[in-house]
Design a protein around this motif. Structure first.
Motif, PDB file in Angstrom:
ATOM      1  N   VAL A  45     -13.836   5.316  37.748  1.00 34.70           N
ATOM      2  CA  VAL A  45     -15.030   4.756  38.651  1.00 34.70           C
ATOM      3  C   VAL A  45     -14.421   4.100  39.834  1.00 34.70           C
ATOM      4  CG1 VAL A  45     -16.758   2.723  38.886  1.00 34.70           C
ATOM      5  CG2 VAL A  45     -16.366   3.908  36.436  1.00 34.70           C
ATOM      6  N   ALA A  46     -13.236   3.338  39.741  1.00 38.87           N
ATOM      7  CA  ALA A  46     -12.878   2.681  40.916  1.00 38.87           C
ATOM      8  C   ALA A  46     -11.505   2.179  40.733  1.00 38.87           C
ATOM      9  CB  ALA A  46     -13.560   1.565  41.558  1.00 38.87           C
ATOM     10  N   ALA A  47     -10.568   2.111  41.591  1.00 34.95           N
ATOM     11  CA  ALA A  47      -9.049   1.532  41.626  1.00 34.95           C
ATOM     12  C   ALA A  47      -8.866   0.809  42.758  1.00 34.95           C
ATOM     13  CB  ALA A  47      -8.281   2.831  41.214  1.00 34.95           C
ATOM     14  N   ILE A  48      -7.735  -0.116  42.799  1.00 30.30           N
ATOM     15  CA  ILE A  48      -7.434  -0.535  43.755  1.00 30.30           C
ATOM     16  C   ILE A  48      -5.787  -1.000  43.559  1.00 30.30           C
ATOM     17  CG2 ILE A  48      -7.906  -3.140  42.505  1.00 30.30           C
ATOM     18  CD1 ILE A  48      -8.390  -4.169  45.369  1.00 30.30           C
ATOM     19  N   TYR A  49      -5.140  -0.855  44.634  1.00 29.36           N
ATOM     20  CA  TYR A  49      -3.619  -0.948  44.615  1.00 29.36           C
ATOM     21  C   TYR A  49      -3.165  -2.117  45.204  1.00 29.36           C
ATOM     22  CZ  TYR A  49       1.141  -0.017  46.572  1.00 29.36           C
ATOM     23  OH  TYR A  49       2.242  -0.233  46.740  1.00 29.36           O
ATOM     24  N   THR A  50      -2.541  -3.207  44.409  1.00 37.70           N
ATOM     25  CA  THR A  50      -2.160  -4.406  44.772  1.00 37.70           C
ATOM     26  C   THR A  50      -1.081  -4.357  46.170  1.00 37.70           C
ATOM     27  OG1 THR A  50      -0.857  -6.377  43.838  1.00 37.70           O
ATOM     28  CG2 THR A  50       0.211  -4.402  43.422  1.00 37.70           C
ATOM     29  N   GLY A  51      -0.486  -3.405  46.518  1.00 35.67           N
ATOM     30  CA  GLY A  51       0.336  -3.432  47.654  1.00 35.67           C
ATOM     31  C   GLY A  51      -0.561  -3.772  48.896  1.00 35.67           C
ATOM     32  N   GLY A  52      -1.598  -3.149  49.231  1.00 36.56           N
ATOM     33  CA  GLY A  52      -2.301  -3.199  50.596  1.00 36.56           C
ATOM     34  C   GLY A  52      -3.688  -3.387  50.255  1.00 36.56           C
ATOM     35  N   ASP A  53      -4.045  -3.595  49.011  1.00 34.72           N
ATOM     36  CA  ASP A  53      -5.775  -3.610  48.740  1.00 34.72           C
ATOM     37  C   ASP A  53      -6.371  -2.428  48.995  1.00 34.72           C
ATOM     38  OD1 ASP A  53      -6.706  -7.118  48.809  1.00 34.72           O
ATOM     39  OD2 ASP A  53      -5.533  -5.977  47.152  1.00 34.72           O
ATOM     40  N   ILE A  54      -5.701  -1.198  49.007  1.00 31.35           N
ATOM     41  CA  ILE A  54      -6.271   0.126  49.082  1.00 31.35           C
ATOM     42  C   ILE A  54      -7.224   0.312  48.011  1.00 31.35           C
ATOM     43  CG2 ILE A  54      -5.719   2.399  49.517  1.00 31.35           C
ATOM     44  CD1 ILE A  54      -3.080   1.772  50.510  1.00 31.35           C
ATOM     45  N   THR A  55      -8.508   0.768  48.299  1.00 32.14           N
ATOM     46  CA  THR A  55      -9.434   0.960  47.310  1.00 32.14           C
ATOM     47  C   THR A  55      -9.662   2.609  46.991  1.00 32.14           C
ATOM     48  OG1 THR A  55     -11.200   0.599  48.737  1.00 32.14           O
ATOM     49  CG2 THR A  55     -10.115  -1.360  47.290  1.00 32.14           C
ATOM     50  N   TYR A  56     -10.252   2.948  45.916  1.00 31.36           N
ATOM     51  CA  TYR A  56     -10.623   4.294  45.685  1.00 31.36           C
ATOM     52  C   TYR A  56     -12.015   4.258  44.834  1.00 31.36           C
ATOM     53  CZ  TYR A  56      -5.710   4.985  46.980  1.00 31.36           C
ATOM     54  OH  TYR A  56      -4.580   5.252  47.540  1.00 31.36           O
ATOM     55  N   TYR A  57     -12.842   5.189  45.141  1.00 25.93           N
ATOM     56  CA  TYR A  57     -14.085   4.958  44.283  1.00 25.93           C
ATOM     57  C   TYR A  57     -14.455   6.599  44.078  1.00 25.93           C
ATOM     58  CZ  TYR A  57     -14.738   0.383  46.165  1.00 25.93           C
ATOM     59  OH  TYR A  57     -14.671  -0.884  46.595  1.00 25.93           O
ATOM     60  N   ALA A  58     -15.253   6.692  42.715  1.00 21.34           N
ATOM     61  CA  ALA A  58     -15.738   7.964  42.640  1.00 21.34           C
ATOM     62  C   ALA A  58     -17.011   8.029  43.519  1.00 21.34           C
ATOM     63  CB  ALA A  58     -16.307   7.756  41.195  1.00 21.34           C
ATOM     64  N   ASN A  59     -17.256   9.272  43.810  1.00 23.10           N
ATOM     65  CA  ASN A  59     -18.523   9.639  44.613  1.00 23.10           C
ATOM     66  C   ASN A  59     -19.860   8.959  43.997  1.00 23.10           C
ATOM     67  OD1 ASN A  59     -16.968  10.925  46.458  1.00 23.10           O
ATOM     68  ND2 ASN A  59     -17.326  12.900  45.360  1.00 23.10           N
ATOM     69  N   SER A  60     -20.029   8.920  42.794  1.00 22.79           N
ATOM     70  CA  SER A  60     -21.178   8.364  42.201  1.00 22.79           C
ATOM     71  C   SER A  60     -21.386   7.040  42.275  1.00 22.79           C
ATOM     72  CB  SER A  60     -21.126   8.762  40.556  1.00 22.79           C
ATOM     73  OG  SER A  60     -20.309   8.192  40.133  1.00 22.79           O
ATOM     74  N   VAL A  61     -20.466   6.239  42.742  1.00 19.91           N
ATOM     75  CA  VAL A  61     -20.606   4.774  42.853  1.00 19.91           C
ATOM     76  C   VAL A  61     -20.310   4.423  44.424  1.00 19.91           C
ATOM     77  CG1 VAL A  61     -20.063   4.330  40.328  1.00 19.91           C
ATOM     78  CG2 VAL A  61     -18.444   3.989  42.222  1.00 19.91           C
ATOM     79  N   LYS A  62     -19.912   5.335  45.239  1.00 20.08           N
ATOM     80  CA  LYS A  62     -19.426   4.775  46.524  1.00 20.08           C
ATOM     81  C   LYS A  62     -20.696   3.979  47.230  1.00 20.08           C
ATOM     82  CE  LYS A  62     -15.448   8.106  47.626  1.00 20.08           C
ATOM     83  NZ  LYS A  62     -15.179   9.205  48.331  1.00 20.08           N
ATOM     84  N   GLY A  63     -20.616   3.192  47.971  1.00 20.28           N
ATOM     85  CA  GLY A  63     -21.618   2.447  48.536  1.00 20.28           C
ATOM     86  C   GLY A  63     -22.274   1.517  47.817  1.00 20.28           C
ATOM     87  N   ARG A  64     -22.277   1.441  46.276  1.00 22.09           N
ATOM     88  CA  ARG A  64     -22.951   0.610  45.395  1.00 22.09           C
ATOM     89  C   ARG A  64     -21.982  -0.272  44.711  1.00 22.09           C
ATOM     90  NH1 ARG A  64     -25.498   2.697  41.323  1.00 22.09           N
ATOM     91  NH2 ARG A  64     -24.051   4.372  41.039  1.00 22.09           N
ATOM     92  N   PHE A  65     -20.756   0.140  44.451  1.00 26.27           N
ATOM     93  CA  PHE A  65     -19.569  -0.653  43.836  1.00 26.27           C
ATOM     94  C   PHE A  65     -18.620  -1.267  44.495  1.00 26.27           C
ATOM     95  CE2 PHE A  65     -20.384   1.243  39.224  1.00 26.27           C
ATOM     96  CZ  PHE A  65     -21.875   0.874  39.259  1.00 26.27           C
ATOM     97  N   THR A  66     -18.042  -2.267  44.263  1.00 19.65           N
ATOM     98  CA  THR A  66     -17.010  -2.929  45.196  1.00 19.65           C
ATOM     99  C   THR A  66     -15.881  -3.173  44.265  1.00 19.65           C
ATOM    100  OG1 THR A  66     -18.239  -3.523  46.994  1.00 19.65           O
ATOM    101  CG2 THR A  66     -16.213  -4.484  47.008  1.00 19.65           C
ATOM    102  N   ILE A  67     -14.606  -2.896  44.450  1.00 20.26           N
ATOM    103  CA  ILE A  67     -13.504  -3.389  43.701  1.00 20.26           C
ATOM    104  C   ILE A  67     -12.863  -4.166  44.535  1.00 20.26           C
ATOM    105  CG2 ILE A  67     -12.059  -1.388  44.059  1.00 20.26           C
ATOM    106  CD1 ILE A  67     -10.935  -1.589  41.104  1.00 20.26           C
ATOM    107  N   SER A  68     -12.292  -5.160  43.834  1.00 20.03           N
ATOM    108  CA  SER A  68     -11.439  -6.120  44.576  1.00 20.03           C
ATOM    109  C   SER A  68     -10.287  -6.849  43.454  1.00 20.03           C
ATOM    110  CB  SER A  68     -12.270  -7.285  45.188  1.00 20.03           C
ATOM    111  OG  SER A  68     -13.036  -7.950  44.366  1.00 20.03           O
ATOM    112  N   ARG A  69      -9.409  -7.380  44.116  1.00 23.44           N
ATOM    113  CA  ARG A  69      -8.534  -8.242  43.237  1.00 23.44           C
ATOM    114  C   ARG A  69      -8.015  -9.269  43.857  1.00 23.44           C
ATOM    115  NH1 ARG A  69      -3.838  -4.279  41.710  1.00 23.44           N
ATOM    116  NH2 ARG A  69      -2.844  -6.069  40.425  1.00 23.44           N
ATOM    117  N   ASP A  70      -7.759 -10.526  42.798  1.00 24.25           N
ATOM    118  CA  ASP A  70      -6.931 -11.842  43.089  1.00 24.25           C
ATOM    119  C   ASP A  70      -5.508 -11.686  42.689  1.00 24.25           C
ATOM    120  OD1 ASP A  70      -6.274 -14.347  43.675  1.00 24.25           O
ATOM    121  OD2 ASP A  70      -8.112 -15.205  42.972  1.00 24.25           O
ATOM    122  N   ASN A  71      -4.765 -11.271  43.454  1.00 22.72           N
ATOM    123  CA  ASN A  71      -3.362 -11.313  42.895  1.00 22.72           C
ATOM    124  C   ASN A  71      -2.747 -12.293  42.248  1.00 22.72           C
ATOM    125  OD1 ASN A  71      -3.152  -8.586  43.700  1.00 22.72           O
ATOM    126  ND2 ASN A  71      -2.489  -8.938  45.671  1.00 22.72           N
TER     127      ASN A  71
END
Length: 126
Positions: A45-71
């Motif tokens: 569905v989605a992924a996030i890289y801790t180094g730069g907070d780079i995010t990736y999303y499946a096409n089916s959820v882009k624009g509707r879902f947001t992934i974030s992290r608190d390191n």
């Protein structure tokens, strides 16, 4: 060994919102969410890289879902908006290892995570 503990699933009507949380016991580089419905393969569905907070999303959820992290808390969040009945699934938190084994933070969300959470159910009714 990394343990992942999810929370925040539940039932909501179409168009509604939910936020999932996943707390990790150890350091990881890549964290994200997958989902699965009975009889279907698990999908990223989605992924996030801790180094730069780079995010990736499946096409089916882009624009509707947001992934974030608190390191500082080793916690990743998935804010899900404008939910649709087809979003109904068991949602799993996933991560790579402290050495990067099980990496899946890429545009295709390809890879096999090293660690998995127990899953949390999201049900969207029409």
């Amino acid at each position: 060994q990394v343990q992942l503990v999810e929370s925040g699933g539940g039932s909501v009507q179409a168009g509604g919102s939910l936020t999932l949380s996943c707390a990790a016991t150890g350091y990881t580089y890549c964290m994200g969410w997958f989902r699965q419905t009975p009889g279907k393969e698990r999908e990223a569905v989605a992924a996030i890289y801790t180094g730069g907070d780079i995010t990736y999303y499946a096409n089916s959820v882009k624009g509707r879902f947001t992934i974030s992290r608190d390191n500082a808390k080793n916690t990743v969040y998935l804010q899900m908006g404008n939910l649709k009945p087809e979003d109904t699934a068991m949602y799993y938190c996933a991560s790579d290892s402290p050495t990067g084994d099980g990496w899946f933070c890429n545009a295709a969300l390809a890879g096999s995570p090293k660690y998995w959470g127990q899953g949390t159910q999201v049900t969207v009714s029409s």
